[in-house]
Design an enzyme around this catalytic site. Structure first.
Site, short mmCIF file in Angstrom:
data_model
loop_
_atom_site.label_atom_id
_atom_site.label_comp_id
_atom_site.label_asym_id
_atom_site.label_seq_id
_atom_site.Cartn_x
_atom_site.Cartn_y
_atom_site.Cartn_z
CG HIS A 52 -42.78 10.45 16.64
ND1 HIS A 52 -43.81 10.13 15.80
CD2 HIS A 52 -41.68 10.61 15.83
CE1 HIS A 52 -43.38 10.10 14.54
NE2 HIS A 52 -42.09 10.39 14.54
CD GLU A 54 -47.18 11.03 20.12
OE1 GLU A 54 -48.10 11.01 19.29
OE2 GLU A 54 -46.01 11.35 19.83
CB CYS A 81 -47.49 8.65 13.64
SG CYS A 81 -46.29 7.78 14.66
CB CYS A 90 -47.08 7.37 18.55
SG CYS A 90 -45.48 8.15 18.25
NE ARG A 188 -30.24 37.43 10.49
CZ ARG A 188 -29.30 38.33 10.26
NH1 ARG A 188 -28.04 38.06 10.63
NH2 ARG A 188 -29.59 39.47 9.66
#
Length: 348
Positions: A52, A54, A81, A90, A188
């Protein structure tokens, strides 16, 4: 020099935007670590299942600056989290690193977190400040909120003439300029699926790839109720994954998947696409396809390109009634003589 929280949070938001669709279904998140007004660490969530923001931020601190970590402030665009999923929590790393202060933009809407991460940090003596550039951070995680609801984040894209038309009923008309075309291909590259109707395929024979921009092509999604489209058309060239929505059969052949959606509502079809990995969807047209999503309120964002060209009265359906009542223009800019508007659906 004393910098405001907004300055460092803006940097964290800029980092978060560096994530691409490989992050999905996780949200875009960015983070910076600041000591005495100097950024000593930066990171963002780069791909699903990976570290993540962090974690990448804290681990990016060079050896000479690691002694400053216990007296630094961590800025994060989304609440850390607090559970072990694909990666450890985290909050645990933040506490272990003895970081005394965490500044957040917004709370995680995932019920597994939803304030629990903040509580854990506070219980372990970490000062937490939240709500810094919250609106910007909340916009960034809108697709993640749709993911939690098991439905795609749906973007309506319309290119229209200055006098409000989108094309000719019988032949292809090119409206946007080169810069707008490049931007469309960039869009796209950032999404999982792109949808068009049968008439658009017949008239324009589009490739629906991002050949003018780097990155992975989106999955092409085409409506063809009775499976009458000719196999010589570009959408059948096997250059990108393609889904044919129909009322005849279910079948998978190479890069081509036929989905029988007979009797299904548009919302049910959207959820079916979500189940096949279409977490973000651009609906490019034509007018009938876009109008279906619009009339049912089944859209999150609209991207409208208004060109400098005027079309005569024998053109296709006037789209002014379909797009003229959108509200909340969140962004507007010019690309040469084309105007681009990004609009949000406040009712969804």
């Amino acid at each position: 020099m004393i910098y405001s929280h907004e300055v460092f949070m803006q940097r964290a938001l800029d980092l978060a935007k560096m994530g691409d669709k490989r992050v999905a279904p996780n949200p875009f998140v960015g983070s910076v670590l600041v000591h005495d007004g100097r950024i000593i660490g930066e990171g963002y969530h780069e791909y699903y299942g990976g570290p993540h923001a962090e974690v990448n931020c804290i681990h990016s601190v060079c050896e000479d600056d690691q002694k400053y970590i216990p007296s630094s402030t961590l800025y994060v665009t989304l609440e850390p989290c607090c559970f072990h999923g694909n990666t450890p929590a985290c909050t645990g790393l933040i506490i272990k690193s003895k970081i005394p202060k965490v500044v957040l933009a917004c709370v995680d809407p995932n019920e597994k977190v939803a304030g629990k991460g903040i509580d854990i940090l506070k219980e372990n003596g970490v000062e937490v400040i939240s709500g810094i550039l919250q609106e910007d951070a909340s916009y960034l995680i809108r697709p993640f909120i749709r993911y939690l609801q098991k439905t795609p984040y749906i973007i309506l894209k319309v290119v229209k003439s200055k006098d409000g038309y989108i094309g000719n009923k019988t032949k292809q008309i090119w409206l946007s300029n080169g810069l707008s075309t490049t931007l469309s291909h960039k869009w796209r590259s950032e999404i999982h699926g792109i949808m068009v109707g049968r008439n658009t395929v017949l008239i324009d024979n589009p490739s629906l790839t991002n050949r003018h921009w780097s990155g992975e092509n989106p999955t092409r999604i085409v409506w063809d109720k009775s499976l009458n489209l000719g196999k010589e058309l570009a959408v059948f060239d096997n250059s990108a994954p393609t889904i044919i929505l129909n009322q005849v059969k279910d079948e998978v052949r190479d890069n081509l998947r036929f989905m029988n959606v007979s009797g299904m509502t548009l919302e049910e079809i959207s959820k079916l696409l979500f189940a096949h990995g279409i977490f973000t969807l651009i609906v490019e047209g034509g007018s009938a396809t876009v109008s279906q999503f619009y009339s049912k309120g089944l859209w999150d964002e609209a991207r409208i390109i208004t060109t400098a060209k005027n079309l005569s009265s024998n053109t296709s359906e006037d789209m002014i009634s379909a797009i003229g009542i959108f509200e909340l223009v969140s962004e507007e800019f010019k690309l040469d003589d084309d105007k681009v508007e990004i609009l949000l659906n406040s009712g969804r």
